[in-house]
Design an enzyme around this catalytic site. Structure first.
Site, mmCIF file in Angstrom:
data_model
loop_
_atom_site.group_PDB
_atom_site.id
_atom_site.type_symbol
_atom_site.label_atom_id
_atom_site.label_comp_id
_atom_site.label_asym_id
_atom_site.label_seq_id
_atom_site.Cartn_x
_atom_site.Cartn_y
_atom_site.Cartn_z
ATOM 1 N N HIS A 19 0.828 -1.222 0.000
ATOM 2 C CA HIS A 19 0.000 0.000 0.000
ATOM 3 C C HIS A 19 0.856 1.263 0.000
ATOM 4 C CE1 HIS A 19 -3.529 -2.499 1.839
ATOM 5 N NE2 HIS A 19 -3.417 -2.671 0.538
ATOM 6 N N ASP A 139 -13.975 -12.932 -12.309
ATOM 7 C CA ASP A 139 -12.550 -13.230 -12.256
ATOM 8 C C ASP A 139 -11.739 -11.996 -12.678
ATOM 9 O OD1 ASP A 139 -10.117 -14.876 -12.275
ATOM 10 O OD2 ASP A 139 -10.244 -14.563 -14.426
ATOM 11 N N GLY A 140 -10.822 -11.591 -11.822
ATOM 12 C CA GLY A 140 -10.073 -10.365 -12.059
ATOM 13 C C GLY A 140 -9.123 -10.446 -13.246
ATOM 14 N N ASP A 160 -3.244 -8.639 -7.068
ATOM 15 C CA ASP A 160 -2.912 -8.973 -5.674
ATOM 16 C C ASP A 160 -3.643 -10.252 -5.275
ATOM 17 O OD1 ASP A 160 -2.129 -8.881 -3.026
ATOM 18 O OD2 ASP A 160 -3.593 -7.344 -2.464
#
Ligand code: SAM
Length: 263
Positions: A19, A139-140, A160
């Protein structure tokens, strides 16, 4: 069937690494006048409470944000997002990557966020309703592929995965290769764990062979529990924005000083 829930790990050292650098990269990119696209393949729920039952069960944030917050001055974009999140949601709130992106981006920028887990998706959709951004329960990897190259054409993909599906390690180099071919100017950022048994290594070797100019940055830290397999955090960034390498080196020094880990 997905069982991973990021709430057990929110704010841990890997989150701070991922991050902190994500916020740095986005902040640099929004300093230019042109709009951008942010795509996230594995979004999670976007907003966490470090005092809820899941976070308290593992206590991972104690070695993460609680110990490492001092690596980020008050003017660092990650510190600023954390402060804004806490002002809005309470002193123990913690922003996931979609909320970090949404806080830093501007009205003309576009966010596309994929999350497959039903409850995580519902929480994501709720958390993002006040911030804009399009959430997809799909689904990414497929979403990212279908969007590349996106409009606006400048931008970032964050990948990620929870690595619950072991084929992720073997599939990711091919998937990233396809995304990069379709969107060669996009910043493609993959997070991965450093595992004691080294099972992440072949994926990294394949990625480094295919993208020799990319930034590979790793920080080591003690395992969350004795015997736990994760002993560090890595980011592989194709087309890193200006200054990212120096920021990564700065974080390496600060993590080493505060966690005792070395890479
Ligand atoms: N990126 C988030 C952050 O930093 O705040 C954390 C994401 S967490 C590590 C990974 C998430 O991916 C989990 O919520 C999991 O349900 C979701 N997931 C797993 N496989 C997926 C897939 N193929 N497509 C979309 N989401 C997936």
């Amino acid at each position: 069937m997905l069982s991973y829930q990021h709430g057990y790990h929110a704010g841990n050292p890997a989150d701070v690494h991922k991050h902190g650098l994500l916020a740095f990269m986005l902040s640099y990119m929004v300093s230019k006048d042109k709009p951008l696209t942010y795509i996230e393949t594995h979004a999670g729920r976007a907003l966490y409470d470090l005092e809820d039952a899941a976070a308290r069960k593992t206590g991972e944030a104690a070695q993460g944000i609680a110990r490492l917050a001092g690596c980020f001055g008050a003017d660092h974009p990650y510190a600023q997002v954390l402060e804004q999140t806490r002002a809005q949601h309470g002193a123990t709130a913690y922003p996931g990557s979609p909320l970090i992106a949404a806080t830093l981006l501007r009205p003309d920028d576009r966010l596309h966020l994929a999350e497959l887990h039903p409850q995580e998706y519902e929480a994501l959709d709720f958390a993002m309703s006040a911030h804009g951004g399009k959430c997809y329960r799909q689904d990414g990897f497929a979403l990212a592929q279908s969007l590349c190259p996106p409009t606006p054409r400048r931008g970032v993909i964050l990948i990620d995965p929870s690595y619950e599906i072991k084929s992720d390690y073997t599939d990711i180099p091919r998937r990233i290769g396809l995304m990069h071919r379709a969107w060669n100017v996009g910043v493609i950022c993959l997070w991965y764990p450093l595992l004691r048994n080294g099972s992440h290594a072949p994926m990294l070797e394949a990625l480094a062979r295919a993208h020799p100019e990319a930034l590979r940055h790793e920080v080591a830290f003690p395992p969350a529990r004795p015997g736990h397999g994760m002993i560090g955090s890595g980011l592989f960034v194709i087309n890193p924005p200006y200054g990212t390498r120096q920021e990564a080196e700065r974080l390496s020094r600060c993590f080493a000083a505060r966690t005792g880990g070395t890479t």
